[in-house]
Design an enzyme around this catalytic site. Structure first.
Site, PDB file in Angstrom:
ATOM      1  N   ASN A   7       0.949  -1.120  -0.071  1.00 39.70           N
ATOM      2  CA  ASN A   7       0.041  -0.170  -0.095  1.00 39.70           C
ATOM      3  C   ASN A   7       0.846   1.189  -0.078  1.00 39.70           C
ATOM      4  OD1 ASN A   7      -1.611   2.205   0.481  1.00 39.70           O
ATOM      5  ND2 ASN A   7      -2.774   1.119   2.315  1.00 39.70           N
ATOM      6  N   ARG A  87      -2.576  -1.772  -3.731  1.00 43.46           N
ATOM      7  CA  ARG A  87      -3.605  -0.874  -3.638  1.00 43.46           C
ATOM      8  C   ARG A  87      -3.064   0.154  -4.827  1.00 43.46           C
ATOM      9  NH1 ARG A  87      -4.443   3.780   0.711  1.00 43.46           N
ATOM     10  NH2 ARG A  87      -6.338   4.359  -0.411  1.00 43.46           N
ATOM     11  N   HIS A 176     -11.341   5.245  -1.103  1.00 40.39           N
ATOM     12  CA  HIS A 176     -11.523   3.906   0.134  1.00 40.39           C
ATOM     13  C   HIS A 176     -12.421   2.975  -0.253  1.00 40.39           C
ATOM     14  CE1 HIS A 176     -10.425   7.736   2.660  1.00 40.39           C
ATOM     15  NE2 HIS A 176      -9.357   7.112   2.600  1.00 40.39           N
ATOM     16  N   ARG A 237      -5.923  17.521   4.825  1.00 36.96           N
ATOM     17  CA  ARG A 237      -6.611  17.884   3.629  1.00 36.96           C
ATOM     18  C   ARG A 237      -8.020  18.769   3.909  1.00 36.96           C
ATOM     19  NH1 ARG A 237      -7.167  12.409   0.804  1.00 36.96           N
ATOM     20  NH2 ARG A 237      -5.506  11.549   2.130  1.00 36.96           N
ATOM     21  N   GLU A 381      -7.236  -2.219   5.554  1.00 38.03           N
ATOM     22  CA  GLU A 381      -7.091  -2.298   4.107  1.00 38.03           C
ATOM     23  C   GLU A 381      -6.045  -3.230   3.656  1.00 38.03           C
ATOM     24  OE1 GLU A 381      -6.437   2.491   4.107  1.00 38.03           O
ATOM     25  OE2 GLU A 381      -8.110   2.173   2.471  1.00 38.03           O
TER      26      GLU A 381
HETATM   27  P1  ADP Z   1      -4.419   5.799   7.647  1.00 40.29           P
HETATM   28  O1  ADP Z   1      -5.754   6.720   6.875  1.00 40.29           O
HETATM   29  O2  ADP Z   1      -3.177   6.666   7.629  1.00 40.29           O
HETATM   30  O3  ADP Z   1      -4.741   4.405   7.491  1.00 40.29           O
HETATM   31  P2  ADP Z   1      -5.528   5.566  10.411  1.00 40.29           P
HETATM   32  O4  ADP Z   1      -6.911   4.932   9.829  1.00 40.29           O
HETATM   33  O5  ADP Z   1      -4.744   4.852  11.149  1.00 40.29           O
HETATM   34  O6  ADP Z   1      -5.091   6.368   9.239  1.00 40.29           O
HETATM   35  O7  ADP Z   1      -6.356   6.747  11.349  1.00 40.29           O
HETATM   36  C1  ADP Z   1      -5.460   7.759  11.894  1.00 40.29           C
HETATM   37  C2  ADP Z   1      -6.271   8.714  12.616  1.00 40.29           C
HETATM   38  O8  ADP Z   1      -6.775   7.807  13.855  1.00 40.29           O
HETATM   39  C3  ADP Z   1      -5.415   9.692  13.417  1.00 40.29           C
HETATM   40  O9  ADP Z   1      -6.210  11.079  13.192  1.00 40.29           O
HETATM   41  C4  ADP Z   1      -5.360   9.286  14.692  1.00 40.29           C
HETATM   42  O10 ADP Z   1      -5.004  10.303  15.661  1.00 40.29           O
HETATM   43  C5  ADP Z   1      -6.683   8.698  14.859  1.00 40.29           C
HETATM   44  N1  ADP Z   1      -6.852   7.604  16.027  1.00 40.29           N
HETATM   45  C6  ADP Z   1      -6.080   6.599  16.230  1.00 40.29           C
HETATM   46  N2  ADP Z   1      -6.621   6.205  17.494  1.00 40.29           N
HETATM   47  C7  ADP Z   1      -7.126   6.980  18.075  1.00 40.29           C
HETATM   48  C8  ADP Z   1      -7.742   7.122  19.449  1.00 40.29           C
HETATM   49  N3  ADP Z   1      -7.598   6.180  20.073  1.00 40.29           N
HETATM   50  N4  ADP Z   1      -8.529   8.086  19.685  1.00 40.29           N
HETATM   51  C9  ADP Z   1      -8.770   9.233  18.685  1.00 40.29           C
HETATM   52  N5  ADP Z   1      -8.146   9.181  17.697  1.00 40.29           N
HETATM   53  C10 ADP Z   1      -7.451   7.992  17.155  1.00 40.29           C
END
Ligand code: ADP
Length: 399
Positions: A7, A87, A176, A237, A381
């Site tokens: 990815n 991906r 997505h 963004r 993902e």
């Molecule tokens: P990506 O799109 O890079 O895969 P993720 O799905 O891992 O990202 O999501 C990242 C976001 O999730 C970040 O804004 C992070 O702060 C938030 N996040 C992860 N764990 C928590 C939590 N326990 N509480 C609030 N936000 C969280």
């Protein structure tokens, strides 16, 4: 079947080696900070625990070479790989499902690069590097856009001169897709809904965020458009802005097109509004302790999402379920509570206890009655790409 998933994102390369049948994971990791925002690192976990090491340079080729070297270092594991799932962000109108990669698929992905200049060239770099490293194996492209190819014309057209669509492919594509498809179908299964009659809205809230209306299991509208910039407030963004902004920034700040594109993609969203961070955990804590800009960023995020969810009821005409997924959707109970508080008119009310510890025996449901119900479903993902790779190979076996 052992599937290696790649990815290749704008600031990171995630990878995972998974067994498609048991979904057991051998290795999973990420080469991160490839935008040089922090020192670049390779982090991974395997049977031996968690590991991490510095990368020599913050570029994608270095990251891909290091990932290959790491996987190769376990010879038995490397030779056990059966297929590679990639991906690919933009499949345009050419790809309505995953595709076994050959020269023509590579050419078509390259031809779509003008629609996704920040993503498709990097996806292709991953494809070239891994096809060189594992030339005998089937490689499958799994597209972010494919699930949304069922959008009807009223949802995918912009109100622009038609020749922009016909000649340049200017339309709404949505992204997505694997995640929206998976959590929508999982909600339909958990709630025992009739697939053909089901009406579900899915909210994927990670660093990138999008929401989708899923009617009878098919995407009928979504918040992202031509590129992954339209729609919700995201980590860095902006989501929706007035297109008039470009001219204002050019005249007042002398910003050229790529300067504005950069500002909208990398310096906006939660980071831009808070002036602090794109990480929802940090912002939530700072907002709780009285930081006004962090509070505004959180409020904007929730408000924009609630507005979109409400708008996405229009194509459905009814609603069975709203699904939260992604890092924020799965973990931020406070965000879910605020969003649901703004959606009282849809008849959903949060159940505080279930929202705090969803999952256990509740099918992920976090609302107190229904329909419609709100629920949390974890989406992974890399696992979805592995599943789609295996499914594609089962349908069109590699020569
Ligand atoms: P990506 O799109 O890079 O895969 P993720 O799905 O891992 O990202 O999501 C990242 C976001 O999730 C970040 O804004 C992070 O702060 C938030 N996040 C992860 N764990 C928590 C939590 N326990 N509480 C609030 N936000 C969280």
């Amino acid at each position: 079947m052992q599937i290696l998933v790649l990815n290749c994102g704008s600031s990171s390369v995630k990878f995972a080696l998974l067994d498609a049948a048991t979904e057991e994971e051998q290795v999973r990791g990420v080469a991160e900070n490839l935008d040089a925002s922090h020192p670049p690192r390779l982090r991974w976990r395997d049977g031996g625990g968690q590991h991490s090491r510095a990368l020599e340079a913050a570029d994608h080729q270095t990251a891909l070479n290091e990932i290959c070297a790491l996987l190769r270092s376990d010879r038995e594991q490397w030779h056990a790989i059966n297929a590679v799932g990639h991906r690919v962000v933009h499949g345009g109108e050419a790809f309505t499902r995953s595709a076994l990669i050959d020269v023509s698929v590579v050419e078509r992905i390259a031809a779509l690069s003008p629609l996704a200049p920040l993503h498709n060239p990097l996806n292709l770099l991953g494809i070239h590097t891994l096809r060189e490293a594992l030339p005998a194996l089937p490689h499958v492209a799994v597209f972010d856009t494919a699930f949304h190819q069922t959008l009807p014309p009223r949802a995918f057209h912009y109100a622009l001169p038609q020749k922009l669509y016909r000649e340049l492919g200017v339309r709404r594509y949505g992204f997505h897709g694997s995640s929206h498809a998976y959590v929508a179908h999982e909600a339909i299964r958990r709630l025992d809904l009739d697939l053909a009659e089901s009406a579900v809205i899915t909210a994927h809230l990670g660093n990138g965020c999008s929401a989708t209306a899923v009617d009878g299991g098919r995407s009928v509208d979504t918040s992202m458009g031509l590129s992954p910039l339209e729609g919700l407030v995201m980590g860095t963004r902006s989501g929706d802005v007035d297109p008039g902004l470009h001219e204002l920034l050019a005249r007042r700040l002398g910003l050229d097109i790529s300067g504005t594109t950069d500002l909208l993609n990398r310096e906006s969203g939660l980071l831009g509004v808070s002036g602090l961070s794109n990480d929802m955990r940090t912002l939530w804590q700072r907002a709780e302790s009285g930081d006004e800009d962090a509070g505004l960023a959180v409020e904007l995020f929730c408000y924009r999402l609630a507005k979109y969810v409400s708008a996405l009821v229009v194509p459905l005409g009814r609603l069975d379920a709203l699904v939260f997924t992604g890092g924020i959707g799965e973990n931020a109970a406070g965000i879910r509570e605020r969003v649901l508080a703004l959606l009282g008119h849809l008849g959903m009310r949060v159940d505080a206890e279930r929202n705090a510890k969803h999952g256990e025996g509740s099918k992920g449901v976090i609302s107190d009655a229904g329909p419609p119900v709100a629920l949390v479903i974890a989406s992974d993902e890399e696992l979805l790409i592995a599943r789609e790779t295996a499914a594609e190979l089962a349908q069109s076996p590699a020569p």
